[in-house]
Design a protein around this motif. Structure first.
Motif, PDB file in Angstrom:
ATOM      1  N   LYS A  68       0.805  -1.213   0.000  1.00  0.00           N
ATOM      2  CA  LYS A  68       0.000   0.000   0.000  1.00  0.00           C
ATOM      3  C   LYS A  68       0.841   1.266   0.000  1.00  0.00           C
ATOM      4  N   HIS A  69       1.584   1.475   1.061  1.00  0.00           N
ATOM      5  CA  HIS A  69       2.271   2.770   1.184  1.00  0.00           C
ATOM      6  C   HIS A  69       3.788   2.637   1.091  1.00  0.00           C
ATOM      7  N   ASN A  70       4.248   1.485   0.603  1.00  0.00           N
ATOM      8  CA  ASN A  70       5.672   1.279   0.307  1.00  0.00           C
ATOM      9  C   ASN A  70       6.599   1.292   1.507  1.00  0.00           C
ATOM     10  N   GLY A  71       6.067   1.096   2.706  1.00  0.00           N
ATOM     11  CA  GLY A  71       6.960   0.906   3.835  1.00  0.00           C
ATOM     12  C   GLY A  71       7.762  -0.373   3.590  1.00  0.00           C
ATOM     13  N   LYS A  72       9.005  -0.412   4.097  1.00  0.00           N
ATOM     14  CA  LYS A  72       9.826  -1.610   3.881  1.00  0.00           C
ATOM     15  C   LYS A  72      10.312  -2.173   5.211  1.00  0.00           C
ATOM     16  N   PHE A  73      10.410  -3.507   5.260  1.00  0.00           N
ATOM     17  CA  PHE A  73      10.957  -4.190   6.429  1.00  0.00           C
ATOM     18  C   PHE A  73      12.000  -5.202   5.965  1.00  0.00           C
ATOM     19  N   ASP A  74      13.008  -5.426   6.810  1.00  0.00           N
ATOM     20  CA  ASP A  74      13.875  -6.587   6.660  1.00  0.00           C
ATOM     21  C   ASP A  74      13.122  -7.719   7.349  1.00  0.00           C
ATOM     22  N   PHE A  75      12.643  -8.686   6.573  1.00  0.00           N
ATOM     23  CA  PHE A  75      11.787  -9.707   7.194  1.00  0.00           C
ATOM     24  C   PHE A  75      12.595 -10.733   7.986  1.00  0.00           C
ATOM     25  N   THR A  76      13.928 -10.708   7.848  1.00  0.00           N
ATOM     26  CA  THR A  76      14.720 -11.655   8.645  1.00  0.00           C
ATOM     27  C   THR A  76      14.880 -11.156  10.084  1.00  0.00           C
ATOM     28  N   THR A  77      14.790  -9.837  10.269  1.00  0.00           N
ATOM     29  CA  THR A  77      14.936  -9.263  11.616  1.00  0.00           C
ATOM     30  C   THR A  77      13.683  -8.510  12.058  1.00  0.00           C
ATOM     31  N   GLY A  78      12.814  -8.165  11.087  1.00  0.00           N
ATOM     32  CA  GLY A  78      11.619  -7.383  11.378  1.00  0.00           C
ATOM     33  C   GLY A  78      11.856  -5.884  11.376  1.00  0.00           C
ATOM     34  N   GLU A  79      13.108  -5.484  11.123  1.00  0.00           N
ATOM     35  CA  GLU A  79      13.455  -4.068  11.238  1.00  0.00           C
ATOM     36  C   GLU A  79      12.757  -3.203  10.184  1.00  0.00           C
ATOM     37  N   ALA A  80      12.155  -2.091  10.651  1.00  0.00           N
ATOM     38  CA  ALA A  80      11.518  -1.124   9.739  1.00  0.00           C
ATOM     39  C   ALA A  80      12.621  -0.410   8.962  1.00  0.00           C
ATOM     40  N   LYS A  81      12.498  -0.365   7.637  1.00  0.00           N
ATOM     41  CA  LYS A  81      13.583   0.146   6.802  1.00  0.00           C
ATOM     42  C   LYS A  81      13.240   1.427   6.041  1.00  0.00           C
ATOM     43  N   ARG A  82      11.968   1.705   5.845  1.00  0.00           N
ATOM     44  CA  ARG A  82      11.651   2.931   5.110  1.00  0.00           C
ATOM     45  C   ARG A  82      10.314   3.498   5.573  1.00  0.00           C
ATOM     46  N   ALA A  83      10.256   4.847   5.657  1.00  0.00           N
ATOM     47  CA  ALA A  83       9.020   5.535   5.996  1.00  0.00           C
ATOM     48  C   ALA A  83       7.957   5.128   4.972  1.00  0.00           C
ATOM     49  N   PRO A  84       6.692   5.062   5.357  1.00  0.00           N
ATOM     50  CA  PRO A  84       6.143   5.537   6.619  1.00  0.00           C
ATOM     51  C   PRO A  84       6.256   4.571   7.791  1.00  0.00           C
ATOM     52  N   VAL A  85       6.845   3.392   7.612  1.00  0.00           N
ATOM     53  CA  VAL A  85       6.886   2.503   8.777  1.00  0.00           C
ATOM     54  C   VAL A  85       8.040   2.891   9.696  1.00  0.00           C
ATOM     55  N   CYS A  86       7.751   2.893  10.994  1.00  0.00           N
ATOM     56  CA  CYS A  86       8.827   3.134  11.947  1.00  0.00           C
ATOM     57  C   CYS A  86       8.765   2.154  13.107  1.00  0.00           C
ATOM     58  N   ILE A  87       7.737   1.291  13.101  1.00  0.00           N
ATOM     59  CA  ILE A  87       7.641   0.267  14.144  1.00  0.00           C
ATOM     60  C   ILE A  87       8.051  -1.065  13.521  1.00  0.00           C
ATOM     61  N   ASN A  88       8.950  -1.774  14.189  1.00  0.00           N
ATOM     62  CA  ASN A  88       9.440  -3.050  13.642  1.00  0.00           C
ATOM     63  C   ASN A  88       8.325  -4.081  13.577  1.00  0.00           C
ATOM     64  N   LEU A  89       8.547  -5.033  12.696  1.00  0.00           N
ATOM     65  CA  LEU A  89       7.606  -6.128  12.505  1.00  0.00           C
ATOM     66  C   LEU A  89       8.048  -7.279  13.415  1.00  0.00           C
ATOM     67  N   LYS A  90       7.076  -7.933  14.047  1.00  0.00           N
ATOM     68  CA  LYS A  90       7.429  -9.057  14.920  1.00  0.00           C
ATOM     69  C   LYS A  90       7.800 -10.281  14.074  1.00  0.00           C
ATOM     70  N   THR A  91       8.912 -10.915  14.433  1.00  0.00           N
ATOM     71  CA  THR A  91       9.315 -12.113  13.678  1.00  0.00           C
ATOM     72  C   THR A  91       9.003 -13.378  14.480  1.00  0.00           C
ATOM     73  N   HIS A  92       8.960 -14.509  13.790  1.00  0.00           N
ATOM     74  CA  HIS A  92       8.673 -15.789  14.439  1.00  0.00           C
ATOM     75  C   HIS A  92       9.640 -16.845  13.916  1.00  0.00           C
ATOM     76  N   SER A  93      10.032 -17.743  14.795  1.00  0.00           N
ATOM     77  CA  SER A  93      10.941 -18.818  14.376  1.00  0.00           C
ATOM     78  C   SER A  93      10.214 -19.778  13.446  1.00  0.00           C
ATOM     79  N   THR A  94      10.982 -20.353  12.536  1.00  0.00           N
ATOM     80  CA  THR A  94      10.392 -21.318  11.597  1.00  0.00           C
ATOM     81  C   THR A  94      11.264 -22.574  11.549  1.00  0.00           C
TER      82      THR A  94
END
Lengths: 109, 418
Positions: A68-94
């Motif tokens: 939608k708004h092009n926010g980016k995350f590193d999905f291996t760590t959940g880290e927010a990488k580009r505005a508008p996102v500034c809250i990290n994404l929760k990750t889960h073990s697989t």
């Protein structure tokens, strides 16, 4: 108290290389990613900006870009990488066993 | 960076672009002060919801503040909100506010844009002639919506269409009056305009094309609008969305170079090397399109230029070349555009899935110059890949993209290896 259990989520082959699938469990939703090197990662399924589901986003390398708004995350760590996102994404073990992907999720007891 | 602790970077405008600039200046380790000034008194907020969720959903105000604002306050970025900049003393590098003056080493103008006013229909709350730009405007429009309210919207652009969708969702009767022969003339291909027209009709909006408005008539406390066709329509609120113009007054009075906005170079630097401009107010060359000068009014452009200009201000030289990207939500549909579709001469259609359509726009030289999509979020992946192909200045045989078995991502990978 909280315990964590392995939950069967999908088949490894359900996920295209460098892509993701959505996995709903109870009232929770997750995103499961497969990298070019066939590693599997999992995060919460909704973008932390406006709760848009990441399933339609684009995976490039270790990055998921919200559809939608092009926010980016590193999905291996959940880290927010580009505005508008500034809250990290929760990750889960697989883990992958016999072609099946499992997520380690907490079960409320 | 040397000792910068006594230096100020002053940013005029706390919209998306100004905030993103401040954020990136902080992230790059600037040791001096950052001062952000905005004439609006509100906590900096995101504008995209003003024509959508704010009008149709009570709870939206909670998530309105611009992301990252709180961190900036914690980083000791100083905000002067509800404060007008009176003038810029370029010689002494000082901005004058009503109550004080602030010296700057670098100044950023992120002054945004203002709705274009239709002569004879100046904003007038008592007569319910309304325009949309600020949260105040949005809340005022929201008050005028409701079941059975007659809303006339002038202009079938994105603002008009989004307000129309929100007004219908609130149960208002909606009439759109559009001067052109179709919606979104320059913004989207005819094929998508037809679909958007259909979408609004299905949702009970009436759209009149080739029509302008002439005058309002008040009779027995009822308000009527006379149209160029001679037809007269009763209304409760008249909402005008006919485009915006860049806020250039401050720059103009400071004798900075102006064209269709504050003119900047590829570093987003104005004709004064200590003054920069970004976002809706600036007229900039885009290297991704051969240095063509553009002025864009979009959230993403505001973000990317804000981020970029932060580095220019800190002396990091780069050439601005981001691909424009834009989205609009109406009812349960979404539209996304990347690049500059109007530069395209060849249009190639590709279906993602039922109801999710993508159009690729190619120049004569087979360069991918734009992509537009309509449907659900399912269009996003291909739009993003096309955007990355444009970053690579991809030359593609247009007909290739028509083939359903051609994998766009594989195509992109080829370009990334080159």
């Amino acid at each position: 108290m909280e315990t964590k259990v392995w939950i069967e989520a999908c088949m490894f082959d359900d996920i295209d290389e460098e892509d993701l699938v959505r996995f709903d469990y109870g009232d929770r939703t997750f995103a499961i990613y497969r990298t070019e090197k066939d590693e599997i990662y999992a995060t919460d399924g909704l973008c932390t900006h406006e709760q848009i589901h990441l399933e339609d986003g684009l995976v490039m390398g270790k990055t998921i870009e919200c559809p939608k708004h092009n926010g980016k995350f590193d999905f291996t760590t959940g880290e927010a990488k580009r505005a508008p996102v500034c809250i990290n994404l929760k990750t889960h073990s697989t883990k992958v066993e016999n072609g099946t992907v499992y997520l380690l999720l907490s079960e409320e007891q | 960076m040397g000792d910068k602790t006594n230096e100020n970077i002053v940013i005029v405008g706390a919209g998306e672009s100004g905030i993103r600039a401040a954020e990136n200046i902080v992230n790059k380790g600037w040791e001096g002060k950052i001062i952000v000034i905005d004439k609006e008194p509100n906590t900096p907020y995101q504008r995209p919801p003003l024509s959508k969720e704010v009008l149709s959903n009570k709870d939206q105000l909670k998530s309105l503040p611009t992301t990252g604002y709180d961190q900036l306050v914690n980083e000791n970025v100083e905000f002067f909100l509800g404060t007008q900049v009176l003038d810029i003393d370029r010689k002494n590098k000082i901005v004058h506010l009503e109550s004080t003056k602030i010296p700057y080493s670098k100044l950023l103008l992120a002054t945004g844009a203002t709705p274009r006013i239709l002569p004879g229909f100046e904003p007038d709350e008592t007569r319910n002639i309304l325009y949309l730009r600020t949260i105040k405007d949005s809340l005022r429009i929201k008050e005028s919506l409701g079941k059975g309210k007659k809303i006339i919207i002038v202009g079938g652009g994105f603002i008009g269409l989004e307000v129309a969708a929100s007004a219908r969702q609130q149960g208002s009767d909606v009439l759109i009056v559009e001067a052109a022969q179709r919606l979104l003339q320059r913004a989207v291909p005819k094929e998508i305009a037809v679909k958007i027209n259909e979408l609004h009709k299905q949702n009970g909006v009436e759209i009149l094309y080739d029509t302008t408005i002439k005058t309002t008539i008040e009779e027995n406390e009822e308000k009527y609008l006379e149209l160029s066709s001679g037809r007269t329509e009763a209304f409760d609120a008249l909402i005008i969305g006919i485009g915006a113009q860049p806020n250039i007054t401050l720059a103009q009075e400071s004798n900075l170079e102006i064209e269709n906005g504050i003119k900047v170079n590829c570093n987003l630097q104005t004709s004064d090397p200590n003054i920069f401009a970004c976002g809706d107010c600036c007229f900039f060359p885009n290297d991704a399109f051969g240095g063509q000068y553009l002025r864009l009014e979009s959230w993403r452009n505001a973000q990317e230029q804000g981020e970029f200009v932060a580095e220019s201000i800190l002396g990091i030289n780069d050439t601005y070349n981001r691909i424009p990207w834009f989205w609009s939500d109406q009812y349960d549909k979404t539209l996304q555009i990347a690049g500059l579709p109007h530069l395209g001469e060849t249009l190639i259609y590709r279906q993602v899935s039922e109801g999710n359509d993508i159009y690729f726009h190619f120049s004569k030289e087979k360069k991918l110059v734009g992509v537009s999509g309509f449907g659900s979020n399912k269009i996003a992946k291909q739009i993003k890949i096309a955007e990355k192909l444009m970053e690579k200045q991809a030359i593609i045989e247009p007909e290739e993209l028509r083939k359903p078995d051609v994998n766009l991502k594989a195509l992109l990978k080829q370009y990334q290896l080159q």
